[in-house]
Scaffold this motif. Structure first.
Motif, short mmCIF file in Angstrom:
data_model
loop_
_atom_site.label_atom_id
_atom_site.label_comp_id
_atom_site.label_asym_id
_atom_site.label_seq_id
_atom_site.Cartn_x
_atom_site.Cartn_y
_atom_site.Cartn_z
N ASN A 19 -16.43 -7.53 -4.86
CA ASN A 19 -15.29 -7.00 -4.44
C ASN A 19 -15.19 -5.33 -4.91
O ASN A 19 -14.53 -4.60 -4.51
CB ASN A 19 -14.15 -7.56 -4.51
CG ASN A 19 -14.06 -8.96 -4.00
OD1 ASN A 19 -14.43 -9.05 -2.63
ND2 ASN A 19 -13.97 -9.91 -4.49
N GLU B 54 -12.69 5.57 -9.60
CA GLU B 54 -12.14 5.47 -8.33
C GLU B 54 -12.33 4.05 -7.67
O GLU B 54 -13.59 3.56 -7.75
CB GLU B 54 -12.59 6.52 -7.30
CG GLU B 54 -12.39 7.94 -7.59
CD GLU B 54 -12.90 8.93 -6.57
OE1 GLU B 54 -13.74 8.71 -5.85
OE2 GLU B 54 -12.44 9.79 -6.48
N VAL B 55 -11.46 3.51 -6.94
CA VAL B 55 -11.30 2.01 -6.35
C VAL B 55 -10.88 2.39 -5.13
O VAL B 55 -10.06 3.43 -4.64
CB VAL B 55 -10.57 1.09 -7.15
CG1 VAL B 55 -11.49 0.82 -8.41
CG2 VAL B 55 -9.36 1.26 -7.59
N GLU B 56 -11.00 1.40 -4.03
CA GLU B 56 -10.67 1.47 -2.63
C GLU B 56 -9.05 1.22 -2.49
O GLU B 56 -8.54 1.84 -1.43
CB GLU B 56 -11.58 0.79 -1.82
CG GLU B 56 -13.01 1.26 -1.68
CD GLU B 56 -12.98 2.29 -0.67
OE1 GLU B 56 -12.31 2.82 -0.05
OE2 GLU B 56 -13.71 3.40 -1.50
N SER B 57 -8.59 0.38 -3.30
CA SER B 57 -7.15 -0.10 -3.01
C SER B 57 -6.61 -0.41 -4.37
O SER B 57 -7.17 -0.35 -5.41
CB SER B 57 -7.25 -1.08 -2.08
OG SER B 57 -7.77 -2.37 -2.83
N ASP C 255 -8.14 -3.42 -5.85
CA ASP C 255 -9.24 -3.48 -6.53
C ASP C 255 -8.91 -2.91 -7.83
O ASP C 255 -9.53 -3.37 -9.22
CB ASP C 255 -10.09 -2.59 -5.87
CG ASP C 255 -10.82 -2.98 -4.48
OD1 ASP C 255 -10.71 -4.21 -4.42
OD2 ASP C 255 -11.39 -2.25 -3.70
N LYS C 256 -7.89 -1.92 -7.91
CA LYS C 256 -7.61 -1.74 -9.28
C LYS C 256 -7.03 -2.65 -10.28
O LYS C 256 -7.49 -2.73 -11.41
CB LYS C 256 -6.59 -0.65 -9.20
CG LYS C 256 -6.00 0.09 -10.49
CD LYS C 256 -4.91 1.29 -10.16
CE LYS C 256 -4.40 1.86 -11.42
NZ LYS C 256 -3.71 2.98 -11.37
N ASN D 29 -17.01 -1.64 -6.53
CA ASN D 29 -18.09 -0.95 -6.59
C ASN D 29 -18.30 -0.61 -8.07
O ASN D 29 -17.61 0.54 -8.48
CB ASN D 29 -17.87 0.30 -5.73
CG ASN D 29 -19.09 1.14 -5.73
OD1 ASN D 29 -20.21 0.97 -6.57
ND2 ASN D 29 -19.09 2.39 -5.02
N SER E 154 -1.45 -3.14 4.86
CA SER E 154 -2.40 -3.79 5.45
C SER E 154 -2.36 -5.16 6.17
O SER E 154 -2.83 -5.36 7.14
CB SER E 154 -3.54 -4.12 4.13
OG SER E 154 -4.86 -4.70 4.61
N VAL F 265 -6.80 5.50 -7.01
CA VAL F 265 -6.88 4.70 -6.04
C VAL F 265 -7.30 5.73 -5.00
O VAL F 265 -6.36 6.72 -4.66
CB VAL F 265 -5.74 3.84 -5.62
CG1 VAL F 265 -5.77 3.24 -4.12
CG2 VAL F 265 -5.42 2.98 -6.54
N VAL F 266 -8.41 5.47 -4.18
CA VAL F 266 -8.88 6.38 -2.97
C VAL F 266 -8.03 6.33 -1.87
O VAL F 266 -7.51 7.13 -1.06
CB VAL F 266 -10.30 6.28 -2.71
CG1 VAL F 266 -10.57 7.34 -1.68
CG2 VAL F 266 -11.07 6.68 -3.84
N ASN F 267 -7.91 4.99 -1.38
CA ASN F 267 -7.11 4.68 -0.20
C ASN F 267 -5.67 4.02 -0.60
O ASN F 267 -5.70 3.15 -1.36
CB ASN F 267 -7.85 3.58 0.65
CG ASN F 267 -7.07 3.08 1.69
OD1 ASN F 267 -6.15 3.60 2.29
ND2 ASN F 267 -7.68 2.07 2.36
#
Length: 184
Positions: free
Chosen positions: A52, A72-75, A78-79, A54, A110, A101-103
């Protein structure tokens, strides 16, 4: 003379203790450095093995058992996942999570989007099933971010157009992708 011998003996003993303590400190520092390197390797491996995350976007640094996560992570999920995975490693004293968090979409947003898409798809499917002119049982309806996709088969191009019009006239539908095939 005895006083001089006593003083000299005391000085030698003091130097010996001091050198021993310094050697112990160097040994502790070397041990700590090796332990930190082991923890860093273990953290990298755990992040790499998790499907899950990167791993190439997450950096780890360890100092005295404290793991610092950067990158960086997507959400937010993820963090938090990265932090929990690293916290579970034996020997980790603390995790300092500096991941960005990028997104910025929250879990609630969501879930809300998924709920809205499910609702829209259900309403369109129900409307197609209830319509006497369209064979709704042979039409698959899916939704993603307000876009409805129609797949399956209908008996005429008029039914294909009617199914699309029904979908387009449903509340919250942004766009319709009509992949229906005319078989009749």
């Amino acid at each position: 003379m005895n006083l001089m011998k006593s003083t000299l003996s005391a000085a030698i003993i003091a130097v010996s203790f001091s050198a021993g303590a310094m050697a112990g400190e160097k040994s502790d520092q070397k041990s700590s450095t090796m332990s930190d390197a082991w923890l860093d390797g273990k953290a990298e491996a755990i992040l790499l093995l998790n499907e899950n995350l990167n791993n190439f976007a997450i950096d780890t640094d360890v100092n005295s058992g404290v793991v610092i996560l950067t990158g960086e992570v997507e959400s937010n999920i993820d963090k938090r996942l990265a932090e929990e995975l690293i916290t579970g490693i034996d020997g980790v004293k603390k995790v300092n999570n500096k991941l960005t968090v990028v997104n910025k979409e929250s879990l609630g947003e969501s879930i809300s989007k998924e709920y809205t898409d499910t609702k829209i798809a259900t309403v369109v499917k129900t409307r197609l099933l209830l319509d006497r002119e369209v064979s709704g049982t042979k039409i698959d309806v899916s939704a993603q971010e307000g876009t409805i996709t129609l797949k399956g088969s209908v008996k005429s191009s008029a039914q294909k157009d009617l199914a699309q019009a029904i979908a387009e006239n449903t509340d919250d539908v942004q766009k319709v992708v009509n992949k229906l095939k005319v078989t009749g």
